[in-house]
Design a protein around this motif. Structure first.
Motif, PDB file in Angstrom:
ATOM      1  N   ASN A  46       0.818  -1.225   0.000  1.00  0.00           N
ATOM      2  CA  ASN A  46       0.000   0.000   0.000  1.00  0.00           C
ATOM      3  C   ASN A  46       0.847   1.269   0.000  1.00  0.00           C
ATOM      4  N   GLU A  47       1.950   1.253   0.748  1.00  0.00           N
ATOM      5  CA  GLU A  47       2.708   2.484   0.954  1.00  0.00           C
ATOM      6  C   GLU A  47       3.893   2.651   0.015  1.00  0.00           C
ATOM      7  N   GLU A  48       4.321   1.558  -0.643  1.00  0.00           N
ATOM      8  CA  GLU A  48       5.536   1.654  -1.456  1.00  0.00           C
ATOM      9  C   GLU A  48       5.350   1.274  -2.921  1.00  0.00           C
ATOM     10  N   LEU A  49       4.547   0.274  -3.204  1.00  0.00           N
ATOM     11  CA  LEU A  49       4.464  -0.187  -4.599  1.00  0.00           C
ATOM     12  C   LEU A  49       3.720   0.804  -5.491  1.00  0.00           C
ATOM     13  N   ALA A  50       2.495   1.139  -5.122  1.00  0.00           N
ATOM     14  CA  ALA A  50       1.730   2.071  -5.962  1.00  0.00           C
ATOM     15  C   ALA A  50       2.403   3.431  -6.090  1.00  0.00           C
ATOM     16  N   PRO A  51       2.924   4.032  -4.992  1.00  0.00           N
ATOM     17  CA  PRO A  51       3.609   5.331  -5.134  1.00  0.00           C
ATOM     18  C   PRO A  51       4.847   5.278  -6.019  1.00  0.00           C
ATOM     19  N   ARG A  52       5.398   4.102  -6.212  1.00  0.00           N
ATOM     20  CA  ARG A  52       6.549   3.951  -7.105  1.00  0.00           C
ATOM     21  C   ARG A  52       6.122   3.480  -8.501  1.00  0.00           C
ATOM     22  N   SER A  53       4.818   3.473  -8.745  1.00  0.00           N
ATOM     23  CA  SER A  53       4.251   3.042 -10.032  1.00  0.00           C
ATOM     24  C   SER A  53       4.629   1.606 -10.378  1.00  0.00           C
ATOM     25  N   VAL A  54       4.845   0.782  -9.355  1.00  0.00           N
ATOM     26  CA  VAL A  54       5.055  -0.645  -9.583  1.00  0.00           C
ATOM     27  C   VAL A  54       3.700  -1.263  -9.904  1.00  0.00           C
ATOM     28  N   ASN A  55       3.591  -1.862 -11.074  1.00  0.00           N
ATOM     29  CA  ASN A  55       2.285  -2.349 -11.527  1.00  0.00           C
ATOM     30  C   ASN A  55       2.206  -3.863 -11.701  1.00  0.00           C
ATOM     31  N   THR A  56       3.293  -4.566 -11.352  1.00  0.00           N
ATOM     32  CA  THR A  56       3.325  -6.015 -11.512  1.00  0.00           C
ATOM     33  C   THR A  56       4.008  -6.633 -10.298  1.00  0.00           C
ATOM     34  N   LEU A  57       3.350  -7.599  -9.669  1.00  0.00           N
ATOM     35  CA  LEU A  57       3.903  -8.274  -8.494  1.00  0.00           C
ATOM     36  C   LEU A  57       3.819  -9.777  -8.692  1.00  0.00           C
ATOM     37  N   ILE A  58       5.002 -10.404  -8.867  1.00  0.00           N
ATOM     38  CA  ILE A  58       5.091 -11.856  -9.013  1.00  0.00           C
ATOM     39  C   ILE A  58       5.398 -12.448  -7.645  1.00  0.00           C
ATOM     40  N   LEU A  59       4.518 -13.308  -7.159  1.00  0.00           N
ATOM     41  CA  LEU A  59       4.686 -13.910  -5.833  1.00  0.00           C
ATOM     42  C   LEU A  59       4.942 -15.403  -5.962  1.00  0.00           C
ATOM     43  N   ARG A  60       6.102 -15.836  -5.473  1.00  0.00           N
ATOM     44  CA  ARG A  60       6.424 -17.274  -5.479  1.00  0.00           C
ATOM     45  C   ARG A  60       5.641 -17.954  -4.358  1.00  0.00           C
ATOM     46  N   ASP A 341      19.296  -6.101  -2.897  1.00  0.00           N
ATOM     47  CA  ASP A 341      18.099  -6.115  -3.729  1.00  0.00           C
ATOM     48  C   ASP A 341      17.175  -4.946  -3.383  1.00  0.00           C
ATOM     49  N   ALA A 342      17.139  -4.574  -2.106  1.00  0.00           N
ATOM     50  CA  ALA A 342      16.287  -3.461  -1.689  1.00  0.00           C
ATOM     51  C   ALA A 342      16.782  -2.127  -2.253  1.00  0.00           C
ATOM     52  N   LYS A 343      18.084  -1.913  -2.203  1.00  0.00           N
ATOM     53  CA  LYS A 343      18.659  -0.692  -2.764  1.00  0.00           C
ATOM     54  C   LYS A 343      18.454  -0.654  -4.272  1.00  0.00           C
ATOM     55  N   CYS A 344      18.605  -1.789  -4.893  1.00  0.00           N
ATOM     56  CA  CYS A 344      18.386  -1.931  -6.331  1.00  0.00           C
ATOM     57  C   CYS A 344      16.945  -1.564  -6.688  1.00  0.00           C
ATOM     58  N   PHE A 345      16.006  -2.085  -5.914  1.00  0.00           N
ATOM     59  CA  PHE A 345      14.586  -1.808  -6.136  1.00  0.00           C
ATOM     60  C   PHE A 345      14.294  -0.316  -6.029  1.00  0.00           C
ATOM     61  N   LYS A 346      14.831   0.331  -5.001  1.00  0.00           N
ATOM     62  CA  LYS A 346      14.602   1.760  -4.814  1.00  0.00           C
ATOM     63  C   LYS A 346      15.157   2.581  -5.981  1.00  0.00           C
ATOM     64  N   ALA A 347      16.304   2.161  -6.486  1.00  0.00           N
ATOM     65  CA  ALA A 347      16.927   2.886  -7.602  1.00  0.00           C
ATOM     66  C   ALA A 347      16.118   2.724  -8.887  1.00  0.00           C
ATOM     67  N   LEU A 348      15.567   1.551  -9.088  1.00  0.00           N
ATOM     68  CA  LEU A 348      14.774   1.305 -10.298  1.00  0.00           C
ATOM     69  C   LEU A 348      13.457   2.064 -10.284  1.00  0.00           C
ATOM     70  N   PHE A 349      12.810   2.046  -9.129  1.00  0.00           N
ATOM     71  CA  PHE A 349      11.458   2.580  -9.034  1.00  0.00           C
ATOM     72  C   PHE A 349      11.415   3.634  -7.932  1.00  0.00           C
ATOM     73  N   GLU A 350      11.750   4.855  -8.290  1.00  0.00           N
ATOM     74  CA  GLU A 350      11.772   5.935  -7.310  1.00  0.00           C
ATOM     75  C   GLU A 350      10.348   6.358  -6.973  1.00  0.00           C
ATOM     76  N   LYS A 351      10.184   6.813  -5.746  1.00  0.00           N
ATOM     77  CA  LYS A 351       8.871   7.231  -5.291  1.00  0.00           C
ATOM     78  C   LYS A 351       8.487   8.553  -5.942  1.00  0.00           C
ATOM     79  N   GLU A 352       7.281   8.638  -6.421  1.00  0.00           N
ATOM     80  CA  GLU A 352       6.836   9.877  -7.085  1.00  0.00           C
ATOM     81  C   GLU A 352       6.375  10.909  -6.067  1.00  0.00           C
TER      82      GLU A 352
END
Length: 352
Positions: A46-60, A341-352
């Protein structure tokens, strides 16, 4: 002055629209949370994915769901439907496409432990003569990384397709990720059905069978792309590409299969190969932030400079996480300077 401001605002909006359009897939691939960290992960969604415009979540998910069709395949502490409903609600709220994953074909064991399918149905084992060691090491005499199920066993698909259908329905998903990476055991001499057969044909046959089953209900198949890359010719090696000739399957499988093209050590431009073969492809980094940024730049450049026929095949980025949810969230909220991986994620998808 108003005209200058309006023009500047128009340019800014166009820039944002172009940036968003240039990467239509902005994804995260991670293990499904267990019941203990479910609420923490939903909060993150709720607080991180949508604000970063992450639109796809693959869950193993694998065997961490309380399957009704095959309760014998359920792990301890597995998610219930009401737990999954929380994930679905958060995804729908954030405009996120939720894609469940069960590893099919390969990854039926890990180190010295069998996954649930081969625990319960040992007859599905592609290499029944190869026993898991008490202490796993690589390399080893058996070439054992992970076990596979036999794709030609007459009963295996009746079982796996029932849990695939159930998990798709549980997650209200339009697509399913079958994994299918790092398949080293295929067409093995131990298997009375597969021995001597063309490994590319075996791999292509399994991809096609899964794809066709999903297509019956208008669902799309996603897989990792490493087995479709020639590891010897490219020099990419046996982990991120194939050394057992499965790469020729790229010309044998349906073109609507979505490819997640993972590379963790270099900015290998194999997305071009997949696109030229007619596949949609997303590039997948892991824990090297500088590489991830370069991979994103490459994907953006490919979309910007490709022909209309090729452009839409370059779909975007899917960040991979190979630890549990708690470990990832600890790194994400810990703000460590250490690459991860967390730092990588933040760099790829910055918060708007």
């Amino acid at each position: 002055m108003k005209k200058i401001f309006a023009f500047t605002l128009s340019l800014f909006i166009s820039f944002l629209a172009f940036g968003q359009e240039s990467l239509p897939v902005r994804g995260l691939a991670i293990a499904a949370p267990n019941k203990g960290n479910l609420d923490r992960f939903v909060k993150f969604m709720n607080e991180e994915l949508a604000p970063r415009s992450v639109n796809t979540l693959i869950l193993r998910v694998d065997y961490n769901f309380q399957y009704k069709s095959h309760p014998e395949l359920v792990n301890d502490n597995a998610l219930r439907q009401k737990d999954v409903d929380k994930l679905v609600a958060a995804a729908q709220k954030g405009g996120i496409s939720l894609i469940p994953q069960i590893n099919l074909l390969g990854h039926q064991s890990w180190h010295s432990d069998l996954e649930k399918l081969l625990q319960v149905y040992p007859e599905f084992d592609e290499t029944p003569g190869i026993k898991l060691p008490e202490k796993y090491v690589w390399p080893n005499e058996d070439g054992l990384y992970c076990k596979s199920y036999c794709p030609l066993h007459p009963d295996v698909h009746e079982v796996v397709f029932e849990i695939v259908d159930e998990i798709i329905e549980a997650f209200k998903a339009d697509a399913f990720h079958a994994g299918m990476d790092e398949v080293f055991y295929l067409g093995h001499e131990d298997c009375p059905r597969c021995q001597g057969r063309d490994k590319a044909e075996l791999f292509a046959g399994e991809v096609t069978k899964i794809r066709n089953h999903l297509a019956e209900n208008e669902k799309r198949l996603w897989i990792w792309g490493d087995r479709l890359i020639d590891g010897k010719t490219t020099g990419i090696g046996l982990w991120e590409a194939s050394y057992n000739n499965t790469h020729r399957a790229i010309d044998m499988i349906p073109k609507d299969v979505m490819i997640c093209d993972w590379h963790y050590e270099r900015v290998d431009p194999t997305a071009v190969m997949f696109a030229m073969k007619g596949f949609d492809v997303a590039t997948s980094p892991w824990r090297k932030t500088d590489l991830a940024i370069k991979q994103k730049e490459m994907m953006t450049e490919l979309r910007a400079n490709a022909t209309p026929e090729m452009k839409e095949h370059f779909t975007g980025m899917v960040q991979t996480v190979w630890s549990g949810v708690d470990g990832f969230l600890d790194r994400f909220y810990g703000n460590s300077e250490e690459d991860s991986d967390a730092k990588c994620f933040k760099a790829l998808f910055e918060k708007e």
